[in-house]
Design an enzyme around this catalytic site. Structure first.
Site, PDB file in Angstrom:
ATOM      1  CG  HIS A  51      -2.059  -0.987   1.099  1.00 24.39           C
ATOM      2  ND1 HIS A  51      -1.932  -2.259   1.627  1.00 24.39           N
ATOM      3  CD2 HIS A  51      -3.282  -0.943   0.535  1.00 24.39           C
ATOM      4  CE1 HIS A  51      -3.036  -2.941   1.396  1.00 24.39           C
ATOM      5  NE2 HIS A  51      -3.868  -2.169   0.721  1.00 24.39           N
ATOM      6  CB  SER A  61      -6.228  -4.637   0.240  1.00 22.97           C
ATOM      7  OG  SER A  61      -6.293  -3.624   1.188  1.00 22.97           O
ATOM      8  CD  GLU A  95       2.124  -6.219   4.278  1.00 23.03           C
ATOM      9  OE1 GLU A  95       2.858  -5.567   3.519  1.00 23.03           O
ATOM     10  OE2 GLU A  95       0.880  -6.198   4.205  1.00 23.03           O
TER      11      GLU A  95
END
EC number: 3.4.21.-
Length: 1030
Positions: A706, A926, A984
């Protein structure tokens, strides 16, 4: 000074490269440099072809580079030609229409998402006449033919903003043939990019050793070898002529000899410079504005502040030494500015008559709100340390008023006598509470004491004092009154805001009561201990109020009408509101002004300055609000030095990353090294795209999801955009034959091709032969004929299959992606229903934003009633609503309402009865990652497909660079029970891995959906469905 050089290619002793948004050629033998393009847009990714006689390249255009097409240059004749007319869109990660490679016969292979329902590029063969023949090989950005085999690079794009990426969309290489099938031959732990083949080896860039370097394998993907040992910068833009490899690194061009691993830097030298001073119109970059106590105004635009009069025939530039963000007049003679640099924001105090700085206070953190006292003695600021600070302007002393643990304190007011500061204080009921609430607090500067004005059980904001400091007003979201959801069984709290008033002194009651003077109680002194017990609402209807401004005879209320979130969520346009006045005496509400984005009121309450969505400023006087006057701020010219702007923007981009990255210790450890590494390259930047090269490199050093660069002002150059008609064509015998006319639910708006709404009676197999009288075919592609036709009607002539000719008007669209999406969904849903005899439902969720919520509910209310359900989150673009969707899917059926007439009604309504299967893939990311993980963790069913994107550190970008660029920083790291932070930069592994190889696209078979049907039907066989007797 050397320039920043990018995107090289090589053919013999000639090198192509891009510099300053243009294409250049360099001779290795003579050192001669030649410019090949001029003012097309931002040029990059050039490739030699046709035996080195031509060059194909990509041009990005539009202010924020939101579109791209391919062009070519004949190096012999100099002829420039636009090859594609599809204006393929870009997304946050800037995946454009691009050159993917070349076929065996020398044709250009294009990768583009222009004809897809998702932002995933597919491959097309470009014909000499502009036709685009789909290869039907699935997602890909690189294409190479070698020894009778096809090598496809899936997701092998340049990825500077996320170094050491290991998630589901890391680059992979597939090899094979359509007849015999494809095999994934290179799939490393880390991302790979820019594959090329030299002789019998595949070369590419990867950072599996922690730094970007050139590696290779044999043509079967085995025998991995490392060829370089770079540590400071990553190599990028690998290309080859089949003998020598060329790449860029740190703004320079290098050659690499595969026979001996020799790397050579090319001394190309200075290439190009430009006028260092550029002029801009303030309205394009408006950031802030304010009014003086007299008749002057100020505005902040593109990081600079100006003071001007109402006719804008007199203006003073304020001479700040940094990037200006806010301006506030202290008096007729002084103005304060919030000025930022790499160390943080400071307050500058300036002479309003000359623009000269008098003193500077700070740094004070990153400031997000500032207000000045009426006497100009004090400033109050809220910063990113969640502090509210009081600044004595005369001596520069700074006092912390308060500090929150939970959020920014940016909503505050100063009483006119400069004694009190009221502020909205963020608080949570406990450390693990879901909501941050706000209550009003009061700070007494005279006694250095705090008071609670409201309790912590609601959401109170927008405090404001009356002119005599007798009352404190505020807004509160506490008037609960639910509105019925018109689509599903649900309620929402939409209009819950009301204005409240608190008397600050004994003997005072709400001014809206209008008590007779002879029975009014005696007025007394401040009574601050019992404030939270004496709030009362003003008698106005509830609405979505945003601010309240006290006047002598009433209050101004600024509200935003209730509206759907869809358009504003995706457009990024600021909301438009309405200013109304509530008068105490007659208790009536009168509309003052519509179409307002933001406004400021003069200290005496007589005049308002406001902005609209067009970025322009206006004023009106309260007694005649209908007589608004435009402030022509574009009469002021902003002159900026490009080098200074870029240095400032670089510093701010670096600072935002350092100050907002979720792991503070890690950010502070690495940030200084990052700054020095790329700061020395800033002086080589000439264009905004050059600077983007460095900004994305900074972001990538944090090695986290991001980190995006979005929007901004890259070029003034634009081109006519492609029109769309939601049809697919097959180019056959010089004609564009309709191969598909797209529609979703044909009864819904915006879900069908405009061909279906025309009088043409067009059908699959018919050929389009003219558009607006221009023949379509060998001389002109249908895509070229539709350029510039969006939102217009065109006259289309078709040849029917029986050779008859018909003409009719067709309303051309600007974009048909949503129609393509809905057609894709309805096709899948129909396939599932047919294969399961209607027993299994199908839902696709395109993202976890407003569109995704819409699409979920659109399908859920009907599909959830079946005996089983397939939930498809492939290509899910993320967002924030996954928990709302999971809440519905988690709801199990407990029983039924059994009526005398009619059919059974499930309880709970729309609950699931039967097994579920979810399909995910590498393009689900996400909140799509979070959904995929949660579906497994909640044991809702089996998750199948491929590993997800792997980006779950959330963002909340609040600041823009001076040109409007939004930079996001990874601020909120997501942690799962049992897995910690492991999603992540990895993704979510499905329970059952089902690949989607290239050959399956060629035969139009979806192996993931096929397997989902097979599995859910098998689960259904084991599932017992109980029903009451009717």
């Amino acid at each position: 000074m050397a320039n920043l050089l990018q995107n090289p290619d090589i053919y013999g002793d000639r090198i192509l490269f891009t510099c300053c948004d243009e294409l250049w050629e360099y001779s290795l033998s003579t050192g001669e440099k030649k410019r090949l393009t001029s003012h097309l847009g931002v040029v990059n990714n050039a490739r030699y072809y046709d035996n080195g006689t031509k060059v194909v390249f990509r041009v990005m255009f539009g202010q924020s580079l939101d579109a791209a097409d391919l062009f070519s240059i004949d190096l012999k004749s100099g002829e420039l030609k636009r090859l594609t007319f599809i204006t393929g869109k870009s997304v946050g990660r800037r995946k454009f229409t691009d050159v993917a490679g070349f076929s065996k016969d020398g044709s250009i292979i294009v990768s583009t998402d222009a004809f897809q329902p998702f932002s995933v590029p597919m491959l097309y063969k470009l014909g000499d006449d502009g036709s685009l023949d789909p290869l039907n090989l699935g997602p890909a950005v690189h294409y190479i033919e070698k020894n009778g085999r096809i090598y496809i690079g899936r997701d092998t794009y340049d990825l500077p903003h996320w170094k050491e990426y290991k998630g589901g969309t890391r680059g992979k290489i597939w090899s094979g043939t359509i007849e015999k099938g494809f095999k994934k031959i290179i799939d490393l732990e880390n991302h790979i990019s820019c594959p090329v083949i030299v002789k019998d080896r595949i070369y590419f860039i990867t950072d599996i050793d922690g730094a970007g370097n050139i590696y290779s394998t044999n043509l079967d993907g085995n025998d991995l070898k490392k060829h370089t040992d770079f540590h400071e910068y990553y190599p990028r833009h690998l290309n080859t002529d089949g003998k020598t490899i060329v790449f860029s690194m740190g703004g320079d061009i290098y050659t690499f000899d595969p026979t001996n691993d020799n790397v050579k830097s090319l001394d190309i030298g200075p290439v190009f410079d430009t006028d260092l001073n550029q002029s801009y119109a303030p309205s394009k970059f408006l950031e802030d504005f304010s009014m003086s106590p007299g008749d002057m105004y100020s505005t902040v635009s593109r990081g600079k502040a100006f003071i001007f009069n109402e006719n804008v025939n007199y203006s003073i530039p304020v001479k700040s030494d940094g990037r200006v963000r806010y301006s506030r007049f202290l008096s007729k003679n002084e103005i304060s500015l919030v000025i930022g640099d790499k160390d943080g924001d400071s307050i500058g105090v300036f002479d309003a008559g000359t623009g000269e700085m008098k003193r500077k206070i700070g740094p004070l953190g990153n400031i997000f709100s500032v207000k000045s006292s009426a006497d100009g003695k004090y400033l109050v600021v809220g910063n990113d340390n969640f502090q509210i600070l009081l600044i004595d302007v005369s001596n520069g002393t700074v006092k912390e008023i308060d500090q929150s643990r939970e959020g920014l304190i940016v909503d505050f007011a100063i009483s006119k006598d400069s004694r009190f500061i009221a502020y909205s204080f963020p608080v949570k009921s406990s450390d693990l509470a879901s909501y941050v609430q706000r209550h009003i607090k009061l700070f007494d500067m005279l006694n250095d004491k705090h008071y609670d004005v409201t309790t912590e059980t609601a959401n109170d904001f927008a405090p404001a004092f009356d002119a005599d400091t007798n009352y404190l007003y505020y807004l509160s979201n506490r008037s609960l009154d639910p509105s019925t959801d018109r689509f599903t069984f649900n309620f929402g709290y939409l209009n819950i805001t009301r204005p409240f008033v608190v008397p600050l002194k004994k003997g005072y009651v709400s001014p809206a009561r209008n008590m007779p003077q002879d029975i009014e109680p005696e007025k007394g002194e401040y009574d601050l201990e019992r404030l939270k017990y004496i709030s009362e609402p003003l008698p106005v209807d509830q609405a979505d109020y945003r601010s309240i401004t006290p006047l002598k005879d009433g209050v101004l209320l600024f509200s935003v009408p209730i509206h759907g979130e869809f358009s504003s969520y995706y457009s990024g346009q600021p909301e438009k509101g309405i200013i109304v006045k509530f008068e105490f005496k007659d208790k009536k509400v009168k509309e003052i002004k519509k179409e307002v984005v933001d406004f400021k009121i003069s200290t005496d309450g007589s005049k308002i300055m406001f902005s609209k969505q067009d970025g322009k400023l206006y004023t009106f006087r309260m007694e005649k609000p209908e007589e608004e006057k435009s402030l022509n701020i574009d009469a002021i010219t902003i002159v900026s030095n490009v080098k200074e702007d870029f240095a400032e923007m670089y510093d701010e981009a670096w600072k935002l990353a350092r100050d907002n990255y979720w792991d503070k210790e890690h950010a502070l450890t690495i940030s200084e090294k990052i700054y020095e590494r790329y700061r020395k390259l800033v002086e080589r930047c000439v264009t905004r795209w050059d600077l983007s090269y460095l900004i994305t490199e900074i972001q990538g050093e944090y090695r986290t999801s991001h980190s995006y660069e979005m929007g901004g002002y890259f070029t003034d150059i634009d081109m006519p955009r492609a029109g769309r008609i939601a049809c697919d064509f097959k180019y056959s015998n010089g004609e564009y034959v309709i191969s598909d006319i797209l529609y979703g639910d044909p009864s819904n708006e915006n879900e069908k091709s405009p061909f279906l709404l025309s009088t043409l009676d067009a059908d699959i197999g018919d050929a389009v032969i003219e558009i607006d009288g221009i023949p379509i075919g060998k001389g002109k592609s249908i895509y070229e004929a539709l350029v510039g036709k969006g939102n217009r009607s065109v006259l289309v002539k078709i040849r029917k299959k029986d050779n008859s000719v018909r003409s009719g008007f067709v309303d051309v669209l600007q974009d048909d992606r949503y129609i393509r999406y809905r057609a894709w969904v309805e096709k899948n849903k129909k396939f599932v229903h047919e294969r399961t005899n209607g027993r299994i439902g199908y839902i696709h969720i395109p993202d976890m934003g407003i569109m995704g919520l819409n699409e979920f509910y659109r399908q859920y209310v009907t599909e959830a009633s079946r005996n089983g359900l397939i939930v498809d989150v492939r290509f899910n673009g993320g967002g924030f609503v996954s928990q709302l969707i999971l809440e519905k899917l988690y709801m199990k059926r407990l029983g039924y309402d059994n009526p005398r007439r009619g059919t059974l009604e499930p309880y709970p309504m729309n609950s699931i009865e039967g097994p579920m299967i979810a399909i995910t893939n590498e393009y689900a990311g996400s909140d799509g990652d979070i959904f995929s993980y949660s579906f497994k963790a909640l044991h809702l069913g089996t998750l199948i497909g491929t590993r997800t994107w792997g980006g779950v550190v959330g963002i909340s970008p609040r600041r823009k660079l001076i040109d409007g660029t939004v930079l996001s920083q990874p601020e909120y790291a997501f942690w799962f029970k049992g897995s910690g932070f492991s999603v992540e930069n990895y993704g979510v592994d499905p329970d059952v891995v089902i690949e989607y190889p290239p050959e399956m696209y060629n035969v139009n078979v979806d192996p993931q959906l096929e397997r989902a049907i097979e599995m859910v039907l098998a689960d259904l066989e084991k599932y017992k469905i109980e029903l009451p007797k009717k």
